[in-house]
Design a protein around this motif. Structure first.
Motif, PDB file in Angstrom:
ATOM      1  N   GLY A  17       6.230  51.858   8.644  1.00 26.88           N
ATOM      2  CA  GLY A  17       6.425  53.218   9.129  1.00 26.88           C
ATOM      3  C   GLY A  17       5.438  54.190   8.520  1.00 26.88           C
ATOM      4  N   TYR A  18       4.958  55.134   9.333  1.00 24.35           N
ATOM      5  CA  TYR A  18       3.998  56.145   8.893  1.00 24.35           C
ATOM      6  C   TYR A  18       4.496  57.541   9.236  1.00 24.35           C
ATOM      7  N   LEU A  19       4.254  58.481   8.330  1.00 31.35           N
ATOM      8  CA  LEU A  19       4.748  59.848   8.513  1.00 31.35           C
ATOM      9  C   LEU A  19       3.728  60.846   8.013  1.00 31.35           C
ATOM     10  N   SER A  20       3.495  61.899   8.813  1.00 33.01           N
ATOM     11  CA  SER A  20       2.699  63.047   8.370  1.00 33.01           C
ATOM     12  C   SER A  20       3.592  64.281   8.342  1.00 33.01           C
ATOM     13  N   VAL A  21       3.550  65.000   7.244  1.00 33.18           N
ATOM     14  CA  VAL A  21       4.357  66.222   7.054  1.00 33.18           C
ATOM     15  C   VAL A  21       3.479  67.289   6.415  1.00 33.18           C
ATOM     16  N   ARG A  22       3.645  68.514   6.872  1.00 31.18           N
ATOM     17  CA  ARG A  22       3.034  69.651   6.189  1.00 31.18           C
ATOM     18  C   ARG A  22       4.134  70.531   5.613  1.00 31.18           C
ATOM     19  N   PHE A  23       3.857  71.195   4.516  1.00 28.95           N
ATOM     20  CA  PHE A  23       4.818  72.104   3.910  1.00 28.95           C
ATOM     21  C   PHE A  23       4.190  73.489   3.872  1.00 28.95           C
ATOM     22  N   GLY A  24       4.697  74.368   4.736  1.00 27.95           N
ATOM     23  CA  GLY A  24       4.112  75.698   4.849  1.00 27.95           C
ATOM     24  C   GLY A  24       5.182  76.746   5.089  1.00 27.95           C
ATOM     25  N   ASP A  25       4.751  77.925   5.579  1.00 28.41           N
ATOM     26  CA  ASP A  25       5.676  79.041   5.816  1.00 28.41           C
ATOM     27  C   ASP A  25       6.347  78.895   7.177  1.00 28.41           C
TER      28      ASP A  25
ATOM     29  N   PRO B 216      11.384  44.818  11.892  1.00 28.28           N
ATOM     30  CA  PRO B 216      11.120  45.121  13.303  1.00 28.28           C
ATOM     31  C   PRO B 216      11.035  46.628  13.559  1.00 28.28           C
ATOM     32  N   HIS B 217      10.320  46.995  14.622  1.00 27.41           N
ATOM     33  CA  HIS B 217      10.032  48.391  14.964  1.00 27.41           C
ATOM     34  C   HIS B 217      11.298  49.259  14.998  1.00 27.41           C
ATOM     35  N   GLU B 218      12.319  48.829  15.736  1.00 26.34           N
ATOM     36  CA  GLU B 218      13.520  49.651  15.900  1.00 26.34           C
ATOM     37  C   GLU B 218      14.258  49.825  14.579  1.00 26.34           C
ATOM     38  N   ARG B 219      14.315  48.759  13.781  1.00 27.80           N
ATOM     39  CA  ARG B 219      14.972  48.841  12.476  1.00 27.80           C
ATOM     40  C   ARG B 219      14.201  49.781  11.556  1.00 27.80           C
ATOM     41  N   THR B 220      12.886  49.729  11.609  1.00 25.70           N
ATOM     42  CA  THR B 220      12.066  50.621  10.789  1.00 25.70           C
ATOM     43  C   THR B 220      12.255  52.078  11.203  1.00 25.70           C
ATOM     44  N   LEU B 221      12.320  52.348  12.515  1.00 23.44           N
ATOM     45  CA  LEU B 221      12.576  53.723  12.965  1.00 23.44           C
ATOM     46  C   LEU B 221      13.904  54.233  12.415  1.00 23.44           C
ATOM     47  N   GLU B 222      14.909  53.361  12.420  1.00 26.43           N
ATOM     48  CA  GLU B 222      16.228  53.760  11.907  1.00 26.43           C
ATOM     49  C   GLU B 222      16.168  54.049  10.408  1.00 26.43           C
ATOM     50  N   LYS B 223      15.573  53.133   9.661  1.00 30.34           N
ATOM     51  CA  LYS B 223      15.493  53.324   8.211  1.00 30.34           C
ATOM     52  C   LYS B 223      14.638  54.548   7.854  1.00 30.34           C
ATOM     53  N   ASP B 224      13.516  54.694   8.557  1.00 29.24           N
ATOM     54  CA  ASP B 224      12.664  55.859   8.312  1.00 29.24           C
ATOM     55  C   ASP B 224      13.410  57.158   8.557  1.00 29.24           C
TER      56      ASP B 224
END
Length: 284
Positions: free
Chosen positions: A276-284, A202-210
């Motif tokens: 769950g989906y996540l976008s991350v950038r690694f920069g300065d 479920p959505h809320e459980r996924t937000l927690e685990k993510d």
């Protein structure tokens, strides 16, 4: 040696015009960045070298993926994109590279950077040349049309599928990529870790685990991420690729910036069982 698309028409539109519209929709969606980036005419020094990008069907994860591509595109056309994806099919070796030729999508063909692919095989001593792992795998393929939309065929890729997702494998792989980036310091090389986060809860459980995984990502704690996946049953599929870019970010003194986190329920409206989906950038 041309690798044909395996998930065109399912994970993303199989028609060129419809696919372009779907990519534009991803950027303009309420969960997306809100505008389509422009490729700069004059390219400066690239700040963001590494990214985490989801890889589900565009109708679910496209708007979240667009956040990462917004930053990648805004810094100009890369020479080579190393794309690390997990192995969903069970085919092939522990770590497999597609060594040469081209990858085809509805938007055209992209050349493999054969020189870097073969150098990585030598540098790591653990990457096998193995096309089988790539034939039906979607985790790398779905990244390619986003790149083609903006850069056409002016870039090359190195596709690497990881089946053995352990900290040790990620350490070897990150060290090999680190040496390659140092060796080819005149080349503009970007690394994408292709991964979704928690699956089918479920959505809320996924937000927690993510959130447990995201906390480790924000600390560049790759071993902590591995422990969260193993001990708390956070079913991220591409934690091996993620661990690899966390190690690389530390080696290059890049900081993580969380761009967008959402679930398939946010786009589909069905929050009973989501990814769950996540976008991350690694920069300065």
């Amino acid at each position: 040696m041309i690798r044909l698309p395996a998930v065109a028409g399912s994970f993303y539109e199989g028609d060129e015009d419809k696919l372009k519209k779907q990519i534009e929709w991803s950027f303009l969606h309420p969960l997306g960045p809100g505008k389509i980036p422009q490729v700069p005419e004059q390219k400066g020094r690239r700040n963001n070298l590494f990214f985490i990008v989801p890889h589900a069907g565009y109708m679910y994860s496209g708007p979240v993926a667009a956040h990462a591509y917004y930053y990648l595109v805004s810094e100009g056309t890369p020479d080579t994109v190393i794309i690390l994806g997990p192995n969903h099919t069970g085919l092939g070796s522990y770590v497999s590279v597609w060594p040469k030729g081209k990858w085809k999508t509805p938007l055209g063909e992209v050349e493999i950077d054969e020189q870097i692919a073969m150098d990585l095989v030598k540098e790591t001593e653990m990457i096998d040349i193995d096309e089988k792992a790539h034939l039906y795998e979607h985790s790398i393929e779905v990244q390619v049309p986003f790149l083609q939309y903006f850069f056409d065929s002016r870039f090359k890729i190195v596709p690497i599928v990881i089946m053995m997702q352990t900290p040790e494998v990620s350490e070897y792989l990150a060290e090999g990529i680190y040496r390659i980036i140092q060796k080819y310091n005149q080349k503009d090389i970007v690394v994408i870790a292709s991964s979704d986060l928690n699956h089918y809860e479920p959505h809320e459980r996924t937000l927690e685990k993510d959130s447990w995984a995201i906390e480790k990502i924000e600390k560049l704690d790759y071993k902590g991420l591995f422990n969260v996946v193993e001990e708390k049953d956070v079913t991220a599929c591409g934690y091996g690729p993620i661990m690899t870019v966390l190690i690389l970010a530390k080696k290059f003194n890049k900081k993580p910036y969380i761009l967008k986190h959402a679930t398939s329920g946010d786009t589909s409206g069905d929050k009973s069982s989501v990814v769950g989906y996540l976008s991350v950038r690694f920069g300065d």
